[in-house]
Design a protein around this motif. Structure first.
Motif, short mmCIF file in Angstrom:
data_model
loop_
_atom_site.label_atom_id
_atom_site.label_comp_id
_atom_site.label_asym_id
_atom_site.label_seq_id
_atom_site.Cartn_x
_atom_site.Cartn_y
_atom_site.Cartn_z
N MET A 77 1.02 -1.50 0.00
CA MET A 77 -0.15 -0.81 0.33
C MET A 77 0.81 0.96 0.01
O MET A 77 0.12 2.15 -0.63
N THR A 78 2.49 1.19 -0.18
CA THR A 78 3.20 2.44 0.29
C THR A 78 4.34 1.94 -0.60
O THR A 78 4.94 3.80 -0.67
N ASP A 92 7.09 10.16 0.37
CA ASP A 92 5.61 10.19 0.42
C ASP A 92 5.44 8.49 0.38
O ASP A 92 5.59 7.67 0.01
N SER A 93 3.94 8.36 0.91
CA SER A 93 3.67 6.54 0.65
C SER A 93 2.52 7.16 1.03
O SER A 93 1.64 6.40 1.46
N PHE A 94 2.19 8.00 0.13
CA PHE A 94 0.31 7.99 -0.20
C PHE A 94 -0.29 7.57 -1.18
O PHE A 94 0.64 6.76 -1.97
N LYS A 95 -1.59 8.29 -2.00
CA LYS A 95 -2.07 7.45 -2.84
C LYS A 95 -2.13 8.29 -4.18
O LYS A 95 -3.30 9.02 -4.42
N GLY A 96 -0.89 9.20 -4.83
CA GLY A 96 -1.20 9.96 -6.09
C GLY A 96 -1.54 9.67 -7.22
O GLY A 96 -1.61 8.31 -7.33
N ASP A 140 0.58 5.85 -7.32
CA ASP A 140 -0.60 5.04 -6.04
C ASP A 140 0.01 3.96 -5.01
O ASP A 140 1.33 3.73 -6.32
N PHE A 141 0.12 3.78 -4.04
CA PHE A 141 0.40 2.66 -3.38
C PHE A 141 1.65 3.61 -3.84
O PHE A 141 3.08 2.26 -3.16
N THR A 169 1.14 4.58 -11.87
CA THR A 169 1.84 5.54 -12.01
C THR A 169 0.31 6.02 -12.61
O THR A 169 -0.79 5.56 -13.68
N LEU A 170 -0.56 7.39 -12.02
CA LEU A 170 -1.67 7.81 -12.53
C LEU A 170 -2.02 8.74 -12.74
O LEU A 170 -3.51 9.23 -13.76
#
Length: 669
Positions: free
Chosen positions: A256-257, A355-359, A317-318, A296-297
């Motif tokens: 997830m990260t 970051d460990s977010f969901k870009g 993402d992730f 990649t989003l």
């Protein structure tokens, strides 16, 4: 009195604790505007909505057919695909055309923007005579751009299940085309589909590779004067994600990260063109494994250090997003990873590149009018859900640090009010009231339903990374299930102190859509920005800007001269005797009388699935129409040579032909 002293003495610890709690509560309260303050700000804006046209035929659907191993969470797999681009597709000098994907019928559609006249009938872009199976492939986005530099706007459509397709616009011998600076014309839009890389090897003979593309943008990466393609892929190459008849087991992200098992991001270098073809060549070995295989989003490019070589931002993402410093030369790509510096009180995930977010979105804009671009990044920012944050990476101005691998940016999203909204996707800056300060519009929402599945997602989010890649470990998420499905798209406006507030409700823009893409343009040429949104599994909308008293503006259409030889006279894409196309990557800096600088660059399609028009739009506030403004221009010509020129331009719209010297031409309507 004695009793009170006795009471205070015995309750002192409790009283201190209460005071501390109240103090901490006060410190953590977010600033808020009063009802009257919000109403005053909202009075500067007004938008009228129009649904984008739907094509007749086809059976609408609201869920994708997926690989059998993914059926348990098919609604998760069905989360993307809606997209929107605004551009001048028919060559009438206005960006009053839309290219968008309707996920309900899996069609890439070209149409006049509602309310701008019926210049042609809406139609679908079909990859005729190319391998295409609608049961295993689906369009995910439409990206306008003059791929072969012939002065006509082409369209790139990217997909899940195959490689992107270039739709090259062809000239019609039956239509009289006029010069771009002359009167109105009638247009016919004819396109020929072409593989962007025809000789890619595939596991199946005579079939394209299976890519799962969620973002793409045009940008001259190597400085040779021609626009290259950056492709952001998601699921693994070769997977069969939307093939309901496939066998075996597909793979989800392994973390997830820190997930690096996604599809391969690709850089396709422009390799030549004719009047009817374009050729790209994949640049191999440029991106290291972790950069190339993030989930990649969104993709964005912008020249951040002033050398007219665009940096690349990959919103993943992730796992960590990536900012790549461009050190390339013509024909030879080279990038260096940039990472921010951690301060004493900076959380790790607030440091750019850590970051460990969901870009899911990226846009560039000068948020504080210092002449330097800042970065706005969408993540998941639901309160009481995944406690992440959007980013507003503000430039520190220390550009020399980039040569040492340091990203000179600090996240200021929380103090500036842009850190929280919901499940964010695309985001776009724009000055919608022309006061000289950017607003920000953001796409939010995931899946609309009745059963809240946030508890299951939170449980999955803390699971062991090795479990996540197995589809069998995922929670039930299908039709009727909901994840942040009833949010609205924020419309952020700055107050006098520079803090942003969402006034979408006050503007009547708070419909609970599930939105993916946002595009901006001055569609009707009246001097203010309009916008459109692409919604997943429901109608998409155009919002005409009817703001009552917008300030002055400066609009710039920056053109480059084509080197492609043409035999047809009087084409719609001409300025005088020159065939022209938008100068993607060119920079304009407007110097205001009060010392502020406004900066913008011609955009080649930055973001998740929304593409703004290539015109530059600057709000000027209360500047008088007779006030000439110094405008500094920088660009590369089609030979890769760098040019810098300064002009004095009056407020209003201008076309500028970039050449040996920048030449302002007729004003825009």
């Amino acid at each position: 009195m004695i009793g009170l002293v006795h009471f205070m003495r015995h309750q002192s610890k409790r009283l201190v604790a209460i005071v501390l709690i109240m103090g901490l509560f006060w410190l953590t309260r977010l600033p808020a505007l009063s009802v009257s303050e919000k109403a005053a700000i909202a009075s500067r804006f007004n938008f009228t909505s129009f649904p984008l046209p739907e094509l007749a035929g086809g059976t609408p659907k609201y869920l994708r057919s997926v690989h059998p191993s993914l059926e348990r969470h098919s609604a998760w797999i069905s989360a993307v695909g809606a997209s929107i681009a605004l551009n001048d597709i028919d060559g009438d000098r206005l960006s009053n055309d839309a290219c968008y994907v309707d996920t309900r019928t899996d069609r890439a559609i070209v149409s006049p923007v509602p309310g701008t006249g019926e210049r042609y009938q809406p139609f679908e872009l079909k990859p005729t005579n190319l391998p295409y199976d609608a049961s295993t492939m689906a369009p995910m986005g439409c990206l306008p751009g003059d791929l072969n530099e012939d002065g006509l706007m082409d369209l790139l459509v990217y997909y899940w299940g195959r490689t992107p397709v270039a739709f090259l616009r062809q000239r019609s011998e039956t239509v009289a085309y006029n010069a771009i600076d002359s009167g109105n014309s009638v247009y016919t839009l004819n396109y020929v589909p072409q593989e962007i890389i025809p000789n890619l090897k595939s596991q199946i003979p005579n079939q394209p590779e299976r890519w799962y593309t969620n973002a793409a943008t045009f940008s001259d990466l190597d400085g040779d004067g021609h626009n290259d393609l950056i492709i952001g892929n998601y699921f693994q190459d070769g997977a069969e994600i939307i093939n309901p008849n496939a066998t075996g087991t597909e793979e989800m992200q392994h973390s997830m990260t820190r997930a690096y098992n996604g599809g391969k991001n690709r850089i396709l270098l422009w390799a030549g063109a004719t009047k009817s073809t374009v050729h790209f060549q994949e640049a191999e070995g440029v991106l290291d494994n972790n950069v190339a295989h993030g989930w990649t989003l969104a993709v964005g490019t912008a020249d951040l250090d002033g050398d007219l070589l665009p940096e690349i931002y990959l919103s993943n993402d992730f796992g960590p997003d990536r900012l790549l410093h461009n050190l390339s030369q013509p024909g030879k790509l080279q990038f260096a990873l940039l990472e921010g510096q951690k301060g004493l009180t900076t959380p790790n995930s607030k440091v750019l590149g850590h970051d460990s977010f969901k870009g899911m979105g990226i846009d560039f804009g000068d948020i504080n009018q210092d002449g330097l671009l800042d970065l706005y990044v969408s993540n998941i920012a639901n309160e009481y859900a995944l406690e992440e944050s959007h980013f507003l990476f503000v430039s520190t101005g220390e550009l020399d640090k980039m040569n040492r691998g340091i990203a000179p940016y600090i996240d200021r999203s929380e103090p500036l009010g842009l850190s929280r909204s919901g499940w964010g996707w695309d985001t776009k800056f724009g000055d919608f009231d022309n006061d000289g300060v950017l607003e920000a519009v953001q796409a939010t929402g995931f899946r609309k339903g009745k059963i809240d599945r946030w508890p299951e997602l939170q449980e999955l989010a803390i699971a062991n990374d090795e479990v996540l890649k197995s589809p069998g470990s995922w929670f039930h998420f299908q039709s009727g299930d909901d994840l942040s499905g009833h949010q609205h798209n924020p419309f952020y406006v700055s107050d006098a102190n520079g803090r942003y507030y969402d006034i979408a409700k006050e503007l009547g823009l708070d419909n609970p859509f599930v939105t993916r893409g946002i595009a901006t343009a001055d569609v009707d040429g009246d001097g203010d920005l309009d916008f459109a949104v692409a919604n997943q599994w429901e109608d998409s909308y155009f919002y005409r800007n009817d703001s009552p008293h917008p300030g002055a503006f400066l609009g710039l259409k920056l053109w480059q001269t084509s080197n492609i030889s043409q035999s047809t006279e009087n084409q719609s894409s001409k300025i005088g005797k020159n065939l022209v196309f938008p100068a993607i990557g060119a920079t304009a800096t407007v110097n205001l009388p009060d010392g502020r600088q406004l900066v913008a660059q011609v955009d080649g399609g930055n973001g998740h699935s929304g593409a703004r028009s290539p015109e530059l739009h600057f709000g000027l506030g209360q500047i008088q129409d007779e006030t000439p403004l110094p405008v500094d221009l920088q660009w590369r010509d089609t030979e890769g040579q760098v040019h810098r020129e300064s002009l004095l331009l009056l407020p209003g719209g201008h076309q500028v032909l970039l050449g040996e010297a920048a030449k302002p031409l007729s004003g825009l309507s």
